[in-house]
Write an enzyme that holds these catalytic residues in place. Structure first.
Site, PDB file in Angstrom:
ATOM      1  CB  CYS A 111      82.850  50.291 -84.748  1.00  0.00           C
ATOM      2  SG  CYS A 111      81.073  50.568 -84.894  1.00  0.00           S
ATOM      3  CG  HIS A 147      39.930  42.901 -90.748  1.00  0.00           C
ATOM      4  ND1 HIS A 147      40.014  43.320 -92.063  1.00  0.00           N
ATOM      5  CD2 HIS A 147      39.225  41.736 -90.763  1.00  0.00           C
ATOM      6  CE1 HIS A 147      39.386  42.467 -92.832  1.00  0.00           C
ATOM      7  NE2 HIS A 147      38.886  41.482 -92.065  1.00  0.00           N
TER       8      HIS A 147
END
Length: 618
Positions: A26, A540
């Site tokens: 578009c 972690h």
């Protein structure tokens, strides 16, 4: 920028040519339909130079490029077979993903998107002619006016022909058969039947004659059914004759069927939808304008604004004008103002350049670079734009502004809102100015989290090299927590190394460096990386979450994988982890801290993915 290079990168990051079912574009987006969305690397795409952002909506994988999308689209056609393969793809294939609403939006966007450019051009010309006529510069009887008026009006008068072509392409029907059906609806003798007093019949079946010039729904319904009929005919008719027997059957069946059934249904449905929208604005134009002005860019983000495009066009075709669309202009200029506010306030050179160019682009009706690249990314400016859009929309709605031709709202298309006597036009001007100023001022006052400027060392800058030998970016969105406050002595004591922690607000970990995966835990809760410059980093996710044994975590990489900044490493469910009784505070540790003379952390309360997080000095 090399468009072919960008095209090659995009193809690779959407999962390769074989993963693409179809591709259209578009005004600003490449709209992919992929066979397997999981093969696309959204993170890398969003960090690719030349790509503003990536959105997934209505079964489409949308890559937002901006004004240069036609060039990138053409480059994809040159280096791959994707475009030729797309033409062979039917609507049932391309719309197979997503819910019914999403599929409907995809169909509407595919039908209307190819026409937006020429529709805007014709709309601007039509608006300029209205101004010239009302100002007395051109008389409507002059041949100059007549020629230019025909040029502007032809697209709208023959709109069924254009929609027949785009609908046939979308549903894999014969384009020329579709055009012939549309041509029959506009044939002079068919048009003349509408004004006859005598009853109109087809083999004794009553026919309710309608006016089909500028209509939208009848031809779309007709061509969809025609495409299905063609497939049935081709299945049963012998190959030696189907090339002319199938079109014959399609024409003989579909033209009368359209005149008897689809035409009246389509026209009446279109008129009904238009009447509802007009009634809403008639009931309380200020409130209706405020709602549309505030929500239009939200509708654009989710792609559902396409559902209103046929309404705008139908209103113009039936009533000669549309009172709904003008309020959307306030939303466009509001986001433009918000982008300008960012340009004026930011200290970040890259963001300032992006906001400046996006402001100019948005002034001409293309808001995706401003929205996706600036305001939505920074959140508060986008909210300021919504408020400004509501203010401007309310003014425009109350003024009774109307659109007399189609085209995306912008500076060049303002003439399309100028009608006989200029009624409501001044209200439009006041409304868009108010939307622009309110949004810009609110953005400047409310502020935003200005991205940290990262100075890249140059060959001649030895001082810069010494100051910052390596940067570690943030792998998460979230709140910054000093390592000393992490409720785990292994991390808080810096026994594993120096670093920082983040309390995440989203369940995704991305790579903070370019490097290699050195440790990919089976429990998926942590990962080790070594950067190209030698920094060893441990991420972690959560405290004591090893006990979950991988539950609520998904790992996207394995030992030995090469990763780039922004690659998704781990995905996790924050709520489920918390429900299981664990904290999601995530330490980011430089495990070879002894190799560096100094490790400094960012001094901010919160960070986003790829913000500067740690500076490592040798």
């Amino acid at each position: 920028m090399s468009y072919e290079k960008l095209a090659k990168e995009i193809i690779e990051l959407v999962g390769g040519e074989k993963n693409v079912t179809s591709l259209v574009h578009c005004a600003t987006r490449l709209r992919f339909v992929l066979k397997d969305d999981t093969k696309a690397n959204k993170g890398k795409l969003e960090n690719t130079e030349g790509v503003i952002t990536v959105k997934e909506s209505g079964g489409q994988f949308q890559v937002v490029i901006g004004n240069t999308v036609p060039e990138v689209y053409n480059a994809i056609g040159k280096i791959s077979n994707i475009l030729s393969d797309s033409k062979k793809t039917s609507a049932s294939d391309t719309a197979k993903k997503g819910n019914i609403f999403g599929q409907a939006v995809d169909i509407i966007s595919s039908i209307f998107a190819p026409l937006l450019g020429v529709m805007a051009g014709a709309g601007i010309l039509k608006g300029l002619l209205l101004i010239a006529s009302n100002a007395g510069w051109l008389e409507t009887t002059e041949t100059t006016y007549i020629i230019l008026a025909a040029t502007a009006d032809s697209l709208f008068y023959f709109l069924p022909l254009l929609l027949a072509a785009t609908t046939a392409r979308k549903f894999e029907g014969n384009v020329f058969t579709a055009l012939t059906i549309a041509g029959a609806l506009l044939y002079p003798s068919i048009i003349a039947l509408k004004d006859q007093d005598a009853a109109i019949t087809f083999f004794g079946i009553p026919v309710t004659m309608m006016s089909y010039s500028s209509t939208v729904i009848p031809i779309i319904l007709s061509v969809i059914v025609m495409s299905k009929l063609e497939k049935v005919c081709n299945r049963f008719i012998h190959e030696s004759v189907k090339n002319f027997i199938t079109p014959l059957i399609s024409l003989v069946v579909m033209v009368p069927l359209t005149l008897i059934v689809f035409g009246p249904i389509g026209v009446n449905v279109g008129n009904g939808i238009a009447a509802v929208m007009v009634a809403a604005f008639a009931f309380n134009p200020m409130l209706a304008g405020a709602i549309l002005g505030a929500s239009w860019q939200l509708l654009v983000i989710f792609g559902v604004h396409w559902g209103l495009v046929p309404v705008f066009i139908n209103n113009i075709a039936v009533n000669g004008s549309d009172g709904v669309k003008p309020a959307a202009a306030a939303s466009v200029f509001a986001q433009t103002g918000a982008a300008l506010g960012v340009f004026l306030k930011t200290k970040n050179k890259k963001l300032k350049a992006l906001a400046g160019s996006a402001t100019i682009t948005a002034l001409f009706g293309i808001t995706e670079p401003a929205v996706y690249g600036v305001t939505l990314r920074l959140k508060r400016p986008f909210i300021a734009g919504i408020i400004g859009g509501a203010v401007g929309g309310a003014i425009i709605g109350q003024a009774g502004t109307k659109a007399f031709a189609s085209g995306a709202p912008g500076l060049l298309t303002l003439p399309t809102f100028y009608g006989p006597g200029g009624q409501g036009f001044m209200g439009l001007i006041i409304g868009i100015i108010a939307a622009f100023i309110v949004s810009a001022v609110l953005t400047y006052i409310l502020g935003f989290e200005d991205p940290v400027e990262v100075d890249e060392p140059t060959i001649d800058s030895e001082e810069t090299k010494e100051k910052s030998d390596e940067e570690v970016l943030s792998p998460l969105d979230g709140t910054v927590i000093p390592l000393s406050k992490v409720p785990d002595p292994v991390f808080s004591s810096e026994a594993m190394g120096k670093g920082i922690a983040i309390k995440p607000t989203s369940g995704k970990v991305v790579s903070p460096v370019n490097g290699t995966v050195t440790v990919a835990f089976k429990t998926k809760h942590a990962i080790g990386l070594v950067s190209e410059s030698g920094a060893e980093i441990l991420i972690h996710v959560g405290i004591d979450t090893v006990q979950l044994d991988g539950k609520y975590y998904t790992s996207n990489v394995k030992h030995g994988d090469q990763v780039k900044v922004g690659d998704i490493l781990i995905e996790f469910d924050i709520d489920k982890i918390k429900e299981a009784g664990y904290q999601v505070i995530t330490p980011i540790i430089v495990t070879n801290s002894s190799h560096y003379t100094e490790i400094t952390a960012i001094q901010k309360e919160s960070v986003r993915e790829q913000d500067k997080l740690l500076s490592l000095h040798i």
